[in-house]
Design an enzyme around this catalytic site. Sequence first.
Site, PDB file in Angstrom:
ATOM      1  N   HIS A  93       0.808  -1.219   0.000  1.00 23.95           N
ATOM      2  CA  HIS A  93       0.000   0.000   0.000  1.00 23.95           C
ATOM      3  C   HIS A  93       0.844   1.274   0.000  1.00 23.95           C
ATOM      4  O   HIS A  93       0.386   2.336   0.418  1.00 23.95           O
ATOM      5  CB  HIS A  93      -1.006  -0.024   1.151  1.00 23.95           C
ATOM      6  CG  HIS A  93      -2.238  -0.803   0.778  1.00 23.95           C
ATOM      7  ND1 HIS A  93      -2.160  -2.092   0.320  1.00 23.95           N
ATOM      8  CD2 HIS A  93      -3.543  -0.477   0.733  1.00 23.95           C
ATOM      9  CE1 HIS A  93      -3.371  -2.522   0.034  1.00 23.95           C
ATOM     10  NE2 HIS A  93      -4.236  -1.558   0.266  1.00 23.95           N
ATOM     11  N   ASP A 161      -5.809   4.910   9.962  1.00 24.81           N
ATOM     12  CA  ASP A 161      -7.227   5.052   9.617  1.00 24.81           C
ATOM     13  C   ASP A 161      -7.750   3.816   8.886  1.00 24.81           C
ATOM     14  O   ASP A 161      -8.941   3.548   8.886  1.00 24.81           O
ATOM     15  CB  ASP A 161      -7.434   6.251   8.675  1.00 24.81           C
ATOM     16  CG  ASP A 161      -7.156   7.559   9.375  1.00 24.81           C
ATOM     17  OD1 ASP A 161      -7.000   7.559  10.611  1.00 24.81           O
ATOM     18  OD2 ASP A 161      -7.083   8.590   8.681  1.00 24.81           O
ATOM     19  N   GLU A 277      -9.181  14.134  14.803  1.00 27.92           N
ATOM     20  CA  GLU A 277      -8.715  14.332  13.423  1.00 27.92           C
ATOM     21  C   GLU A 277      -9.474  15.525  12.830  1.00 27.92           C
ATOM     22  O   GLU A 277     -10.157  16.261  13.552  1.00 27.92           O
ATOM     23  CB  GLU A 277      -8.921  13.077  12.558  1.00 27.92           C
ATOM     24  CG  GLU A 277      -7.908  11.978  12.807  1.00 27.92           C
ATOM     25  CD  GLU A 277      -7.713  11.038  11.622  1.00 27.92           C
ATOM     26  OE1 GLU A 277      -8.231  11.323  10.526  1.00 27.92           O
ATOM     27  OE2 GLU A 277      -7.033  10.009  11.805  1.00 27.92           O
TER      28      GLU A 277
HETATM   29  P1  FAD Z   1       4.329  -1.891   1.824  1.00 30.06           P
HETATM   30  O1  FAD Z   1       3.855  -0.878   0.873  1.00 30.06           O
HETATM   31  O2  FAD Z   1       4.246  -3.296   1.419  1.00 30.06           O
HETATM   32  O3  FAD Z   1       5.833  -1.551   2.277  1.00 30.06           O
HETATM   33  C1  FAD Z   1       6.174  -0.249   2.693  1.00 30.06           C
HETATM   34  C2  FAD Z   1       7.664  -0.179   3.050  1.00 30.06           C
HETATM   35  O4  FAD Z   1       7.891  -0.940   4.230  1.00 30.06           O
HETATM   36  C3  FAD Z   1       8.580  -0.768   1.986  1.00 30.06           C
HETATM   37  O5  FAD Z   1       9.791  -0.065   1.959  1.00 30.06           O
HETATM   38  C4  FAD Z   1       8.811  -2.182   2.478  1.00 30.06           C
HETATM   39  O6  FAD Z   1      10.030  -2.719   1.999  1.00 30.06           O
HETATM   40  C5  FAD Z   1       8.818  -1.992   3.982  1.00 30.06           C
HETATM   41  N1  FAD Z   1       8.331  -3.172   4.686  1.00 30.06           N
HETATM   42  C6  FAD Z   1       7.173  -3.830   4.493  1.00 30.06           C
HETATM   43  N2  FAD Z   1       7.077  -4.853   5.363  1.00 30.06           N
HETATM   44  C7  FAD Z   1       8.192  -4.821   6.127  1.00 30.06           C
HETATM   45  C8  FAD Z   1       8.683  -5.597   7.203  1.00 30.06           C
HETATM   46  N3  FAD Z   1       8.012  -6.647   7.664  1.00 30.06           N
HETATM   47  N4  FAD Z   1       9.865  -5.259   7.743  1.00 30.06           N
HETATM   48  C9  FAD Z   1      10.570  -4.205   7.295  1.00 30.06           C
HETATM   49  N5  FAD Z   1      10.174  -3.443   6.269  1.00 30.06           N
HETATM   50  C10 FAD Z   1       8.994  -3.739   5.697  1.00 30.06           C
HETATM   51  N6  FAD Z   1      -0.461   5.437   7.139  1.00 30.06           N
HETATM   52  C11 FAD Z   1      -0.667   5.938   8.367  1.00 30.06           C
HETATM   53  O7  FAD Z   1       0.275   6.113   9.135  1.00 30.06           O
HETATM   54  N7  FAD Z   1      -1.931   6.266   8.781  1.00 30.06           N
HETATM   55  C12 FAD Z   1      -3.024   6.052   8.018  1.00 30.06           C
HETATM   56  O8  FAD Z   1      -4.129   6.336   8.441  1.00 30.06           O
HETATM   57  C13 FAD Z   1      -2.840   5.489   6.742  1.00 30.06           C
HETATM   58  N8  FAD Z   1      -3.899   5.221   5.958  1.00 30.06           N
HETATM   59  C14 FAD Z   1      -3.697   4.658   4.736  1.00 30.06           C
HETATM   60  C15 FAD Z   1      -4.806   4.358   3.943  1.00 30.06           C
HETATM   61  C16 FAD Z   1      -4.637   3.782   2.706  1.00 30.06           C
HETATM   62  C17 FAD Z   1      -5.851   3.466   1.860  1.00 30.06           C
HETATM   63  C18 FAD Z   1      -3.324   3.532   2.215  1.00 30.06           C
HETATM   64  C19 FAD Z   1      -3.121   2.970   0.852  1.00 30.06           C
HETATM   65  C20 FAD Z   1      -2.209   3.832   2.995  1.00 30.06           C
HETATM   66  C21 FAD Z   1      -2.382   4.388   4.261  1.00 30.06           C
HETATM   67  N9  FAD Z   1      -1.298   4.698   5.075  1.00 30.06           N
HETATM   68  C22 FAD Z   1      -1.514   5.209   6.323  1.00 30.06           C
HETATM   69  C23 FAD Z   1       0.086   4.514   4.614  1.00 30.06           C
HETATM   70  C24 FAD Z   1       0.634   3.167   5.051  1.00 30.06           C
HETATM   71  O9  FAD Z   1       0.805   3.125   6.453  1.00 30.06           O
HETATM   72  C25 FAD Z   1       2.014   2.913   4.437  1.00 30.06           C
HETATM   73  O10 FAD Z   1       1.990   3.062   3.056  1.00 30.06           O
HETATM   74  C26 FAD Z   1       2.485   1.510   4.784  1.00 30.06           C
HETATM   75  O11 FAD Z   1       3.835   1.351   4.455  1.00 30.06           O
HETATM   76  C27 FAD Z   1       1.665   0.487   4.043  1.00 30.06           C
HETATM   77  O12 FAD Z   1       1.839  -0.773   4.605  1.00 30.06           O
HETATM   78  P2  FAD Z   1       2.072  -2.005   3.644  1.00 30.06           P
HETATM   79  O13 FAD Z   1       2.012  -3.204   4.498  1.00 30.06           O
HETATM   80  O14 FAD Z   1       1.181  -1.965   2.487  1.00 30.06           O
HETATM   81  O15 FAD Z   1       3.597  -1.695   3.235  1.00 30.06           O
END
Ligand code: FAD
Length: 530
Positions: A93, A161, A277
Amino acid sequence: MATKFLLTFAICRLIVTVGLTVDPMELLRHGVDGQLSLDPSDVKTASLDFGRLSRAEPLAVLHPASAEDIAGLVKAAYESTHGFTVSARGHGHSINGQAQTTHGVVIQMSGSRGKRLVSGKPALPLVYEKEKYIDVWGGELWIDVLRSTLKYGLAPKSWTDYLYLSVGGTLSNAGISGQAFNHGPQISNVHELDVVTGKGELLTCSEEQNTELFRAVLGGLGQFGIITRARISLEPAPQRVRWIRVLYSNFSSFTKDQEYLISLHEQPASKKFDYVEGFVIVDEGLINNWRSSFFSPRNPVKISSLNADGGVLYCLEITKNYDESTADSVDQEVDALLKKLDFLPTSVFTTDLLYVDFLDRVHKAELKLRSKGLWDVPHPWLNLFVPKSRISDFDKGVFKGILGNKTSGPILIYPMNNNKWDHSNSVVTPDEDVFYLVALLRSALDTGDEIHNLDYLSNQNRRVLRFCDEAGIKVKQYLPHYTTQEEWMDHFGDKWGQFYQRKIEFDPKHILATGQRIFRPSFTSSNVAL
Ligand code: FAD
């Protein structure tokens, strides 16, 4: 035996089809119980993210069965003569390809089909009722963490969120929502981690043990290790939530009230809200945007009827948690707090729902957008931390200036207390006691209307950043995206030296999370795409 055969087959195909330069014996020597996949659908998934702004195909995708699988793969990458990169992917994400890599293997952390074990340790998730914490796999989604803890009447304290994000993904950034003013970001609510470093060591770390690694990894953008287990702090879960929205036409009244509410963080629970918020409404369309079905259809709101200053309205969003024991006093407590605020008198919108439904609110919007084909579209999002002292200049220059009524998507704005952030971690914030999150959460659509166009919205992001730079507003990007090391040095400021030293210590060959574009792997030449 079968697994070994499949692995050999996968590696041989890698060599034949894409010329992977690693000696297959290096991978085999470490072995994996999970699955190393070249399946086109796995590769396609790993090459995209929520942002839909960049695409990078990995050489292979690992579905790990255990933390030891991950350690084995990273060790192979570290010890390999020619080298390859390893990127953990949570739920993908990110916006700008942060979990992607073209020169190596993506480890699909979320949804991995394995046992998620370290030999000799119990299977995850594991709730420690008395101690009030849970141990979870690094790829666990927060929605599943919640489901596991609710069985014990417990829940994590600090949220995002949206809950379909992985634990490792949000802990690599910060993890923020309306509870952060009170509990700090998610990275302030972690007791212990298991981490695979860039050398392939699997280490347990906390404030007491391997302290530097623990601090580096929290907010560390995946640069120092892969989180395989996190121990997350819990509290008794409330049953219900009173969810209130009130409107302001005056920006300074809005921010004064938000800042007042977050200043109550040390007060007993009965004298403060649990979540603070807010969002900006720059045109009528935004009032009923995908994040705020709240107002309609029973509560239609017309900006024109509210005498908005410069055509812009601000919505404060607050909640009060309660359960059977506090149900009788919740109205009184809410009223006492609302009386101190200066919102437009006729603009109070209240709803009441289960705690889990409140926390999972954005998923409902997701399902609606998915049904209309509006979820898997490009998302040129921009998230900024803006210092409190300049938030009014930001309002004038950005909300009432650059955006005007020519933008799309929700615009979140809420303040946080800096003393709830641990600055020994890797994350960076503005250097003031209070700073705001401003999130421009836009979706680019081919509607023929310029304001939904990807180029238009991306250009607007650039204009916002340029405006802040020229006006001397020292913003920090949250979920940062830069393409040069100079920009990253500027982002980290005084913390760059420490960030760099930690990289040398924990990922000396720059193997991990190259999609962040902070460090180039030591085995690549300068023109190798990451
Ligand atoms: P990915 O996109 O898969 O990875 C993100 C980064 O983290 C990459 O660099 C990856 O290599 C690294 N990573 C992933 N897993 C690990 C692991 N296990 N160990 C070490 N590194 C790792 N953020 C907020 O803070 N608050 C919010 O309310 C919020 N709302 C969101 C709503 C939506 C619809 C979306 C799309 C995003 C939102 N985000 C929010 C952002 C979100 O927290 C970050 O984009 C987060 O990184 C997404 O998590 P993911 O598991 O999809 O990570």
